[in-house]
Design a protein around this motif. Structure first.
Motif, PDB file in Angstrom:
ATOM      1  N   LEU A  79       0.841  -1.198   0.000  1.00  0.00           N
ATOM      2  CA  LEU A  79       0.000   0.000   0.000  1.00  0.00           C
ATOM      3  C   LEU A  79       0.870   1.239   0.000  1.00  0.00           C
ATOM      4  O   LEU A  79       1.898   1.291   0.689  1.00  0.00           O
ATOM      5  CB  LEU A  79      -0.907  -0.023   1.231  1.00  0.00           C
ATOM      6  CG  LEU A  79      -1.871   1.134   1.483  1.00  0.00           C
ATOM      7  CD1 LEU A  79      -3.107   0.625   2.250  1.00  0.00           C
ATOM      8  CD2 LEU A  79      -1.228   2.270   2.281  1.00  0.00           C
ATOM      9  N   CYS A  80       0.480   2.240  -0.759  1.00  0.00           N
ATOM     10  CA  CYS A  80       1.147   3.535  -0.750  1.00  0.00           C
ATOM     11  C   CYS A  80       0.154   4.597  -0.315  1.00  0.00           C
ATOM     12  O   CYS A  80      -0.907   4.750  -0.920  1.00  0.00           O
ATOM     13  CB  CYS A  80       1.718   3.879  -2.124  1.00  0.00           C
ATOM     14  SG  CYS A  80       2.530   5.500  -2.173  1.00  0.00           S
ATOM     15  N   ASP A  81       0.500   5.326   0.748  1.00  0.00           N
ATOM     16  CA  ASP A  81      -0.310   6.434   1.236  1.00  0.00           C
ATOM     17  C   ASP A  81       0.231   7.720   0.627  1.00  0.00           C
ATOM     18  O   ASP A  81       1.285   8.215   1.027  1.00  0.00           O
ATOM     19  CB  ASP A  81      -0.238   6.476   2.763  1.00  0.00           C
ATOM     20  CG  ASP A  81      -1.156   7.511   3.375  1.00  0.00           C
ATOM     21  OD1 ASP A  81      -2.155   7.857   2.730  1.00  0.00           O
ATOM     22  OD2 ASP A  81      -0.864   7.968   4.499  1.00  0.00           O
ATOM     23  N   GLY A  90      -2.115   6.219   6.532  1.00  0.00           N
ATOM     24  CA  GLY A  90      -1.145   5.130   6.440  1.00  0.00           C
ATOM     25  C   GLY A  90      -0.751   4.489   7.753  1.00  0.00           C
ATOM     26  O   GLY A  90      -0.699   3.252   7.863  1.00  0.00           O
ATOM     27  N   ILE A  91      -0.465   5.306   8.769  1.00  0.00           N
ATOM     28  CA  ILE A  91       0.000   4.731  10.033  1.00  0.00           C
ATOM     29  C   ILE A  91      -1.112   3.987  10.771  1.00  0.00           C
ATOM     30  O   ILE A  91      -0.890   2.853  11.239  1.00  0.00           O
ATOM     31  CB  ILE A  91       0.669   5.805  10.903  1.00  0.00           C
ATOM     32  CG1 ILE A  91       2.023   6.189  10.281  1.00  0.00           C
ATOM     33  CG2 ILE A  91       0.866   5.311  12.339  1.00  0.00           C
ATOM     34  CD1 ILE A  91       2.772   7.285  11.011  1.00  0.00           C
ATOM     35  N   ASP A 144      -0.298  -2.552  -4.609  1.00  0.00           N
ATOM     36  CA  ASP A 144      -1.629  -3.109  -4.816  1.00  0.00           C
ATOM     37  C   ASP A 144      -2.737  -2.102  -4.500  1.00  0.00           C
ATOM     38  O   ASP A 144      -3.820  -2.151  -5.082  1.00  0.00           O
ATOM     39  CB  ASP A 144      -1.826  -4.345  -3.929  1.00  0.00           C
ATOM     40  CG  ASP A 144      -0.763  -5.401  -4.173  1.00  0.00           C
ATOM     41  OD1 ASP A 144      -0.613  -5.806  -5.339  1.00  0.00           O
ATOM     42  OD2 ASP A 144      -0.090  -5.813  -3.210  1.00  0.00           O
ATOM     43  N   VAL A 145      -2.449  -1.212  -3.547  1.00  0.00           N
ATOM     44  CA  VAL A 145      -3.457  -0.263  -3.066  1.00  0.00           C
ATOM     45  C   VAL A 145      -2.817   1.107  -2.888  1.00  0.00           C
ATOM     46  O   VAL A 145      -1.704   1.217  -2.365  1.00  0.00           O
ATOM     47  CB  VAL A 145      -4.054  -0.718  -1.716  1.00  0.00           C
ATOM     48  CG1 VAL A 145      -5.107   0.281  -1.226  1.00  0.00           C
ATOM     49  CG2 VAL A 145      -4.654  -2.114  -1.816  1.00  0.00           C
ATOM     50  N   VAL A 146      -3.520   2.142  -3.317  1.00  0.00           N
ATOM     51  CA  VAL A 146      -3.136   3.525  -3.026  1.00  0.00           C
ATOM     52  C   VAL A 146      -4.214   4.127  -2.137  1.00  0.00           C
ATOM     53  O   VAL A 146      -5.404   3.955  -2.388  1.00  0.00           O
ATOM     54  CB  VAL A 146      -3.002   4.354  -4.320  1.00  0.00           C
ATOM     55  CG1 VAL A 146      -3.000   5.850  -4.023  1.00  0.00           C
ATOM     56  CG2 VAL A 146      -1.725   3.977  -5.053  1.00  0.00           C
ATOM     57  N   THR A 147      -3.786   4.827  -1.077  1.00  0.00           N
ATOM     58  CA  THR A 147      -4.722   5.526  -0.210  1.00  0.00           C
ATOM     59  C   THR A 147      -4.387   7.010  -0.182  1.00  0.00           C
ATOM     60  O   THR A 147      -3.256   7.419  -0.470  1.00  0.00           O
ATOM     61  CB  THR A 147      -4.682   4.987   1.233  1.00  0.00           C
ATOM     62  OG1 THR A 147      -3.354   5.136   1.754  1.00  0.00           O
ATOM     63  CG2 THR A 147      -5.095   3.533   1.286  1.00  0.00           C
ATOM     64  N   ALA A 148      -5.372   7.816   0.196  1.00  0.00           N
ATOM     65  CA  ALA A 148      -5.145   9.253   0.354  1.00  0.00           C
ATOM     66  C   ALA A 148      -6.289   9.840   1.164  1.00  0.00           C
ATOM     67  O   ALA A 148      -7.417   9.345   1.129  1.00  0.00           O
ATOM     68  CB  ALA A 148      -5.037   9.953  -0.993  1.00  0.00           C
TER      69      ALA A 148
END
Length: 260
Positions: A79-81, A90-91, A144-148
């Motif tokens: 995952l990338c935040d 992310g944390i 696999d996953v991007v978050t924001a």
């Protein structure tokens, strides 16, 4: 007031009592979640990453609101935040899901310094801090996953986040009350960026008083579209020529489990 009549600085208000829901979400990592919330309330405020008025509602509006995103993640994903800021979401996700390899991507030095310190203090071996911009990282990082959260309008965020996905990955954007409107306005852009499916979903039902609203965008075979594919190919050629490596500046922080 001090005794000499000068105004004294008011002490920072704390985040309050740890909610019962935090124990259910974080399990044996609850002490680390408590410490993270304390760091947000102190160093996070002092460094301008968290507004002082947010401190009394850090648990409900920020930490738990982000942590329930973990419900949407399959096992053992990367995952990338994007634009991680103070590490939200992310944390909290990394604390709730130690099986997930998390990269905190943030361009500003003062923020990455804070993130490095948090990751080190909490001993988060599944977290890597990366200083850089998303558009500079395409081809050097694939997840696999991007978050924001609270980074940019959905169409612009997708332009940054979708190219970082592996084929058939997903972008999860915390959007609150604007979720449906932003999704409606961004459908043409999402199609150009290789999205094949999108929806607004709620997470944290039965755990949070107000569930978190998330825009989920699912990618097809070519996340980010033609331009992203070109950038990935260019980065791959540079890597074979010995010019690849660090993305957007430098990597720091956690242990060796963060996927590159």
């Amino acid at each position: 007031m001090d005794r000499d009549g000068t105004a004294s600085e008011a002490p920072l208000e704390g985040p309050g009592q740890t909610p019962e829901a935090a124990g259910r979400i974080f399990g044996d990592r609850l002490p680390q979640a408590v410490r993270y919330t304390e760091l947000l309330a102190t160093a996070g405020v002092q460094r301008g990453l968290i507004g002082p008025r947010e401190v009394p509602r850090l648990w409900d509006r920020h930490v738990l609101n982000c942590a329930v995103l973990a419900e949407l993640l399959p096992a053992d994903v990367s995952l990338c935040d994007v634009g991680s800021g103070a590490g939200l979401p992310g944390i909290p996700v990394a604390l709730a899901r130690p099986d997930v390899s998390v990269t905190l991507l943030e361009p500003l030095l003062r923020r990455t310094t804070f993130l490095e310190e948090v990751v080190r203090e909490l001993g988060l071996e599944n977290v890597t801090v990366l200083r850089g911009r998303a558009e500079e990282t395409v081809g050097k990082l694939a997840v696999d996953v991007v978050t924001a959260r609270a980074v940019a309008p959905l169409d612009r965020l997708a332009g940054w986040g979708m190219p970082l996905l592996r084929p058939y990955g997903q972008m999860l954007a915390l959007k609150g009350d604007t979720a449906e409107q932003e999704l409606t306005e961004s459908r043409a852009a999402l199609t150009r960026l290789g999205a094949v499916k999108w929806s607004v979903i709620g997470v944290g039902e039965g755990v949070l008083v107000t569930p978190t609203r998330v825009v989920r965008v699912e990618a097809g075979e070519s996340p980010g579209g033609v331009k992203a594919a070109t950038r990935r190919a260019k980065a791959a050629r540079a890597g074979r020529g010995g010019k690849g490596g660090e993305a957007g500046g430098r990597r720091t922080g956690g242990g060796g489990r963060g996927r590159r």
